[in-house]
Design a protein around this motif. Structure first.
Motif, PDB file in Angstrom:
ATOM      1  N   HIS A 110       0.792  -1.050   0.102  1.00 13.64           N
ATOM      2  CA  HIS A 110      -0.110  -0.026  -0.042  1.00 13.64           C
ATOM      3  C   HIS A 110       0.978   1.425   0.077  1.00 13.64           C
ATOM      4  O   HIS A 110       1.819   1.211   0.709  1.00 13.64           O
ATOM      5  CB  HIS A 110      -1.177   0.044   1.211  1.00 13.64           C
ATOM      6  CG  HIS A 110      -2.026  -1.038   1.244  1.00 13.64           C
ATOM      7  ND1 HIS A 110      -1.690  -2.373   1.243  1.00 13.64           N
ATOM      8  CD2 HIS A 110      -3.302  -0.993   0.877  1.00 13.64           C
ATOM      9  CE1 HIS A 110      -2.775  -3.178   1.312  1.00 13.64           C
ATOM     10  NE2 HIS A 110      -3.762  -2.254   1.097  1.00 13.64           N
ATOM     11  N   GLU A 111       0.538   2.288  -0.852  1.00 10.95           N
ATOM     12  CA  GLU A 111       1.053   3.605  -0.707  1.00 10.95           C
ATOM     13  C   GLU A 111       0.123   4.375  -0.936  1.00 10.95           C
ATOM     14  O   GLU A 111      -1.036   4.522  -1.674  1.00 10.95           O
ATOM     15  CB  GLU A 111       1.986   3.567  -2.090  1.00 10.95           C
ATOM     16  CG  GLU A 111       2.829   4.964  -2.046  1.00 10.95           C
ATOM     17  CD  GLU A 111       3.874   5.138  -2.904  1.00 10.95           C
ATOM     18  OE1 GLU A 111       4.572   6.064  -3.040  1.00 10.95           O
ATOM     19  OE2 GLU A 111       4.032   4.074  -4.011  1.00 10.95           O
ATOM     20  N   HIS A 112       0.290   5.684   0.006  1.00 15.85           N
ATOM     21  CA  HIS A 112      -0.835   6.592   0.069  1.00 15.85           C
ATOM     22  C   HIS A 112      -2.182   6.107   0.384  1.00 15.85           C
ATOM     23  O   HIS A 112      -3.196   6.566  -0.274  1.00 15.85           O
ATOM     24  CB  HIS A 112      -0.830   7.610  -1.100  1.00 15.85           C
ATOM     25  CG  HIS A 112       0.384   8.084  -1.471  1.00 15.85           C
ATOM     26  ND1 HIS A 112       1.270   8.821  -0.531  1.00 15.85           N
ATOM     27  CD2 HIS A 112       1.370   8.121  -2.432  1.00 15.85           C
ATOM     28  CE1 HIS A 112       2.418   9.181  -1.012  1.00 15.85           C
ATOM     29  NE2 HIS A 112       2.400   8.633  -2.470  1.00 15.85           N
ATOM     30  N   GLY A 113      -2.506   4.958   1.067  1.00 12.26           N
ATOM     31  CA  GLY A 113      -3.639   4.350   1.362  1.00 12.26           C
ATOM     32  C   GLY A 113      -4.233   3.305   0.171  1.00 12.26           C
ATOM     33  O   GLY A 113      -5.513   3.101   0.248  1.00 12.26           O
ATOM     34  N   VAL A 114      -3.646   3.366  -0.929  1.00 14.87           N
ATOM     35  CA  VAL A 114      -3.973   2.607  -2.233  1.00 14.87           C
ATOM     36  C   VAL A 114      -3.592   1.293  -2.453  1.00 14.87           C
ATOM     37  O   VAL A 114      -2.014   1.357  -2.305  1.00 14.87           O
ATOM     38  CB  VAL A 114      -3.767   3.360  -3.412  1.00 14.87           C
ATOM     39  CG1 VAL A 114      -4.443   2.697  -4.734  1.00 14.87           C
ATOM     40  CG2 VAL A 114      -4.668   4.731  -3.242  1.00 14.87           C
ATOM     41  N   PRO A 115      -3.904   0.189  -2.476  1.00 15.52           N
ATOM     42  CA  PRO A 115      -3.207  -1.022  -2.660  1.00 15.52           C
ATOM     43  C   PRO A 115      -2.674  -1.152  -4.170  1.00 15.52           C
ATOM     44  O   PRO A 115      -3.279  -0.574  -4.987  1.00 15.52           O
ATOM     45  CB  PRO A 115      -4.305  -2.086  -2.467  1.00 15.52           C
ATOM     46  CG  PRO A 115      -5.571  -1.390  -2.826  1.00 15.52           C
ATOM     47  CD  PRO A 115      -5.517   0.188  -2.485  1.00 15.52           C
ATOM     48  N   ASP A 116      -1.600  -1.775  -4.177  1.00 11.18           N
ATOM     49  CA  ASP A 116      -1.300  -2.390  -5.360  1.00 11.18           C
ATOM     50  C   ASP A 116      -0.881  -3.710  -5.388  1.00 11.18           C
ATOM     51  O   ASP A 116      -0.734  -4.476  -4.239  1.00 11.18           O
ATOM     52  CB  ASP A 116       0.334  -1.718  -5.624  1.00 11.18           C
ATOM     53  CG  ASP A 116       0.844  -1.427  -7.094  1.00 11.18           C
ATOM     54  OD1 ASP A 116       0.365  -2.433  -8.038  1.00 11.18           O
ATOM     55  OD2 ASP A 116       1.693  -0.766  -7.347  1.00 11.18           O
ATOM     56  N   VAL A 117      -0.753  -4.417  -6.637  1.00 13.70           N
ATOM     57  CA  VAL A 117      -1.036  -5.798  -6.713  1.00 13.70           C
ATOM     58  C   VAL A 117       0.062  -6.576  -7.423  1.00 13.70           C
ATOM     59  O   VAL A 117       0.327  -5.834  -8.459  1.00 13.70           O
ATOM     60  CB  VAL A 117      -2.018  -6.633  -6.695  1.00 13.70           C
ATOM     61  CG1 VAL A 117      -3.065  -6.302  -5.476  1.00 13.70           C
ATOM     62  CG2 VAL A 117      -2.686  -6.259  -7.970  1.00 13.70           C
ATOM     63  N   MET A 118       0.549  -7.709  -7.467  1.00 13.45           N
ATOM     64  CA  MET A 118       1.297  -8.502  -8.286  1.00 13.45           C
ATOM     65  C   MET A 118       0.938 -10.131  -8.248  1.00 13.45           C
ATOM     66  O   MET A 118       0.792 -10.544  -7.200  1.00 13.45           O
ATOM     67  CB  MET A 118       2.970  -8.107  -8.350  1.00 13.45           C
ATOM     68  CG  MET A 118       3.497  -8.688  -6.925  1.00 13.45           C
ATOM     69  SD  MET A 118       5.248  -8.653  -7.292  1.00 13.45           S
ATOM     70  CE  MET A 118       5.776  -6.936  -7.563  1.00 13.45           C
TER      71      MET A 118
END
Length: 297
Positions: A110-118
């Motif tokens: 998470h960065e700035h409250g937003v999820p990222d995925v791989m």
């Protein structure tokens, strides 16, 4: 150690390999049976088509990475959270058949409250670390959705996704810029590509820089055949523009040569060298995860 079957099951294709104890490929297969081609309930049959004979070997273990663990895949494998190392991923495998067939979890941060995925890239990163003998590194995996990954002490600390390849495709095929370019990309024009990288860094935003592909061609300062290379430089240059590369001397780039050579060119403009790793990273990563699972290093 038991026979390891590695499967990289993506959206459009399936790759499978039978691996030895060092993660080297003994036999490899590729089928045009990505997850989007598999009907509901059809995953066991496609897996058997690809790997059934290998799985009949005594003690065979299959580890599957990539989109097979997505919501549209065989079984949804929950994401593991970052930071995550080999052991963390091995501890969160989703077993289809206990002791025989398992899905490698993707990762989330998470960065700035937003999820990222791989999904799948984590396995390639682990394999690259093994191949390069690294415990800490900055890596990039170019593609439709490029991933920049920071590894600290053998674990994936954080990563960020950039829709670079997808933006290139949209601009290349579905924007006004398409009218300035030939039907095919042709060979890479290195000079035009580097020109695009430099302009992306100067302009400060791709929304402004992209229009230069039209105007340079309009004023005959760029040949139509060179515009695709220039546009590629623009989108990759935009990707590099937002990276914090201060103090970075080398970046590991994982992927096919056609893309990794472009990142090598682009990073060279910043004085950063590149170590390239190919498709073997996936198989070495799966072997490393299996070794952790089985209590060996």
């Amino acid at each position: 150690m038991s026979t390891l079957i590695g499967v990289d099951w993506g959206t459009s294709s399936l790759r499978a390999a039978r691996l030895d104890a060092a993660g080297e490929v003994l036999e490899e297969r590729s089928l045009p049976r990505g997850i989007l081609t598999v009907p509901a309930g059809g995953f066991p049959a496609v897996f058997d088509e690809a790997c059934g004979d290998w799985m009949r070997e005594p003690g065979a273990l299959a580890l599957l990475c990539g989109m097979a663990g997505s919501r549209q895949g065989w079984v949804e494998a929950p994401y593991a959270g970052c930071p995550a190392g080999f052991a963390d991923v091995a501890a969160q495998l989703t077993w289809i058949e206990p002791g025989r067939i398992a899905l490698v979890p993707g990762l989330t941060c998470h960065e700035h409250g937003v999820p990222d995925v791989m999904r799948g890239e984590e396995t390639q990163v682990f394999g690259a670390l093994e191949l390069l003998g690294l415990q800490s590194a900055l890596l990039v995996l170019p593609g439709t959705h490029s991933k920049w990954v920071r590894v600290i002490d053998g674990g994936i600390d954080r990563f960020a996704t950039f829709m670079t390849g997808e933006c290139y495709g949209l601009l290349r095929q579905h924007s006004i810029l398409a009218r300035m370019m030939p039907a095919g990309d042709g060979e890479l024009d290195a000079a035009a590509f580097v020109q695009g990288v430099h302009h992306a860094r100067r302009s400060g935003t791709l929304l402004h820089a992209a229009f230069s592909a039209r105007t340079l061609a309009l004023f005959e300062r760029l040949a139509p055949a060179a515009v695709p290379s220039y546009l590629s430089g623009l989108v990759i240059g935009e990707e590099l523009r937002v990276q914090d590369l201060r103090g970075t001397l080398s970046v590991a780039v994982i992927g096919a040569q056609a893309l990794t050579c472009r990142y090598e060119l682009a990073l060279a403009t910043l004085g950063v060298t590149v170590t390239r790793v190919g498709s073997q990273a996936t198989w070495r990563g799966l072997r490393a995860i299996a070794s952790t699972l089985q209590g060996t290093s």
